[in-house]
Design a protein around this motif. Structure first.
Motif, PDB file in Angstrom:
ATOM      1  N   ARG A 229     -94.395   3.358  48.254  1.00 17.05           N
ATOM      2  CA  ARG A 229     -94.824   4.144  47.095  1.00 17.05           C
ATOM      3  C   ARG A 229     -94.367   5.594  47.240  1.00 17.05           C
ATOM      4  N   ILE A 230     -94.419   6.132  48.444  1.00 17.00           N
ATOM      5  CA  ILE A 230     -93.943   7.495  48.683  1.00 17.00           C
ATOM      6  C   ILE A 230     -92.453   7.586  48.381  1.00 17.00           C
ATOM      7  N   VAL A 231     -91.682   6.578  48.807  1.00 21.66           N
ATOM      8  CA  VAL A 231     -90.244   6.575  48.541  1.00 21.66           C
ATOM      9  C   VAL A 231     -89.997   6.565  47.035  1.00 21.66           C
ATOM     10  N   TYR A 232     -90.711   5.709  46.301  1.00 16.10           N
ATOM     11  CA  TYR A 232     -90.529   5.648  44.849  1.00 16.10           C
ATOM     12  C   TYR A 232     -90.927   6.965  44.180  1.00 16.10           C
ATOM     13  N   VAL A 233     -91.984   7.593  44.643  1.00 17.60           N
ATOM     14  CA  VAL A 233     -92.409   8.881  44.079  1.00 17.60           C
ATOM     15  C   VAL A 233     -91.366   9.953  44.364  1.00 17.60           C
ATOM     16  N   LEU A 234     -90.815   9.978  45.579  1.00 12.92           N
ATOM     17  CA  LEU A 234     -89.780  10.960  45.910  1.00 12.92           C
ATOM     18  C   LEU A 234     -88.528  10.774  45.051  1.00 12.92           C
ATOM     19  N   VAL A 235     -88.164   9.526  44.798  1.00 13.04           N
ATOM     20  CA  VAL A 235     -87.008   9.260  43.939  1.00 13.04           C
ATOM     21  C   VAL A 235     -87.287   9.765  42.524  1.00 13.04           C
ATOM     22  N   GLY A 236     -88.476   9.511  42.019  1.00 14.78           N
ATOM     23  CA  GLY A 236     -88.837   9.979  40.682  1.00 14.78           C
ATOM     24  C   GLY A 236     -88.862  11.491  40.583  1.00 14.78           C
ATOM     25  N   LEU A 237     -89.457  12.150  41.571  1.00 11.35           N
ATOM     26  CA  LEU A 237     -89.509  13.607  41.572  1.00 11.35           C
ATOM     27  C   LEU A 237     -88.107  14.211  41.691  1.00 11.35           C
ATOM     28  N   SER A 238     -87.261  13.575  42.486  1.00  5.45           N
ATOM     29  CA  SER A 238     -85.885  14.057  42.618  1.00  5.45           C
ATOM     30  C   SER A 238     -85.144  13.941  41.294  1.00  5.45           C
ATOM     31  N   GLY A 239     -85.356  12.841  40.597  1.00  5.46           N
ATOM     32  CA  GLY A 239     -84.729  12.679  39.284  1.00  5.46           C
ATOM     33  C   GLY A 239     -85.186  13.741  38.309  1.00  5.46           C
ATOM     34  N   LEU A 240     -86.483  14.033  38.311  1.00  2.00           N
ATOM     35  CA  LEU A 240     -86.999  15.085  37.433  1.00  2.00           C
ATOM     36  C   LEU A 240     -86.421  16.443  37.799  1.00  2.00           C
ATOM     37  N   TYR A 241     -86.321  16.718  39.077  1.00  2.00           N
ATOM     38  CA  TYR A 241     -85.742  17.988  39.530  1.00  2.00           C
ATOM     39  C   TYR A 241     -84.280  18.098  39.109  1.00  2.00           C
ATOM     40  N   LEU A 242     -83.542  16.996  39.202  1.00  5.29           N
ATOM     41  CA  LEU A 242     -82.118  17.025  38.892  1.00  5.29           C
ATOM     42  C   LEU A 242     -81.858  17.190  37.400  1.00  5.29           C
ATOM     43  N   ILE A 243     -82.856  16.985  36.557  1.00  6.47           N
ATOM     44  CA  ILE A 243     -82.695  17.251  35.135  1.00  6.47           C
ATOM     45  C   ILE A 243     -82.314  18.715  34.923  1.00  6.47           C
ATOM     46  N   SER A 244     -82.800  19.588  35.800  1.00  6.27           N
ATOM     47  CA  SER A 244     -82.489  21.011  35.663  1.00  6.27           C
ATOM     48  C   SER A 244     -81.002  21.300  35.865  1.00  6.27           C
ATOM     49  N   PHE A 245     -80.253  20.372  36.446  1.00  6.56           N
ATOM     50  CA  PHE A 245     -78.815  20.565  36.610  1.00  6.56           C
ATOM     51  C   PHE A 245     -78.114  20.657  35.261  1.00  6.56           C
ATOM     52  N   TYR A 246     -78.669  20.024  34.236  1.00  2.00           N
ATOM     53  CA  TYR A 246     -78.049  20.059  32.917  1.00  2.00           C
ATOM     54  C   TYR A 246     -77.956  21.478  32.367  1.00  2.00           C
ATOM     55  N   MET A 247     -78.889  22.320  32.736  1.00  2.00           N
ATOM     56  CA  MET A 247     -78.855  23.696  32.258  1.00  2.00           C
ATOM     57  C   MET A 247     -77.659  24.458  32.811  1.00  2.00           C
ATOM     58  N   HIS A 248     -77.102  23.972  33.905  1.00  2.00           N
ATOM     59  CA  HIS A 248     -76.020  24.687  34.570  1.00  2.00           C
ATOM     60  C   HIS A 248     -74.650  24.084  34.284  1.00  2.00           C
ATOM     61  N   LEU A 249     -74.589  23.028  33.503  1.00  2.00           N
ATOM     62  CA  LEU A 249     -73.301  22.432  33.165  1.00  2.00           C
ATOM     63  C   LEU A 249     -72.509  23.384  32.276  1.00  2.00           C
ATOM     64  N   GLY A 250     -71.273  23.557  32.588  1.00  2.00           N
ATOM     65  CA  GLY A 250     -70.405  24.389  31.789  1.00  2.00           C
ATOM     66  C   GLY A 250     -70.582  25.875  32.022  1.00  2.00           C
ATOM     67  N   ARG A 251     -71.492  26.252  32.867  1.00  2.00           N
ATOM     68  CA  ARG A 251     -71.721  27.660  33.147  1.00  2.00           C
ATOM     69  C   ARG A 251     -70.912  28.056  34.387  1.00  2.00           C
ATOM     70  N   ASN A 252     -70.119  29.085  34.264  1.00  2.00           N
ATOM     71  CA  ASN A 252     -69.328  29.571  35.391  1.00  2.00           C
ATOM     72  C   ASN A 252     -70.159  30.533  36.214  1.00  2.00           C
ATOM     73  N   GLU A 253     -70.103  30.373  37.527  1.00  2.00           N
ATOM     74  CA  GLU A 253     -70.798  31.315  38.400  1.00  2.00           C
ATOM     75  C   GLU A 253     -69.892  32.509  38.621  1.00  2.00           C
ATOM     76  N   LYS A 254     -70.486  33.684  38.571  1.00  2.00           N
ATOM     77  CA  LYS A 254     -69.725  34.905  38.810  1.00  2.00           C
ATOM     78  C   LYS A 254     -69.536  35.089  40.311  1.00  2.00           C
ATOM     79  N   THR A 255     -68.315  35.251  40.706  1.00  2.00           N
ATOM     80  CA  THR A 255     -68.031  35.512  42.108  1.00  2.00           C
ATOM     81  C   THR A 255     -67.636  36.963  42.255  1.00  2.00           C
ATOM     82  N   GLU A 256     -68.478  37.706  42.922  1.00  2.00           N
ATOM     83  CA  GLU A 256     -68.225  39.132  43.107  1.00  2.00           C
ATOM     84  C   GLU A 256     -68.101  39.456  44.553  1.00  2.00           C
TER      85      GLU A 256
END
Length: 71
Positions: A44-71
């Protein structure tokens, strides 16, 4: 997306979950159940960690197509 360790851990756990679902879909073989038992507290812990990781990775969509500034 500031912490590479959390990002890497979440991505690794999500990949493990995806591989497990692939095994279930193709061969009706649940690797988590095989290793940790049928809905034991550890599986159950493994399944919960997989679910939480999936929810966390949703935030990656906000960064698609965004260029990071390298200074």
């Amino acid at each position: 997306m500031g912490n590479k360790y959390i990002d890497g851990a979440a991505l690794t756990i999500a990949i493990i979950g995806a591989l497990n679902w692939g095994l279930i879909g193709l061969f009706q073989f649940d690797l988590v159940r095989f290793i940790f038992g049928d809905m034991s507290w550890l599986s159950r812990i493994v399944y919960v960690l997989v679910g939480l990781s999936g929810l966390y990775l949703i935030s990656f969509y906000m960064h698609l197509g965004r260029n990071e500034k390298t200074e």
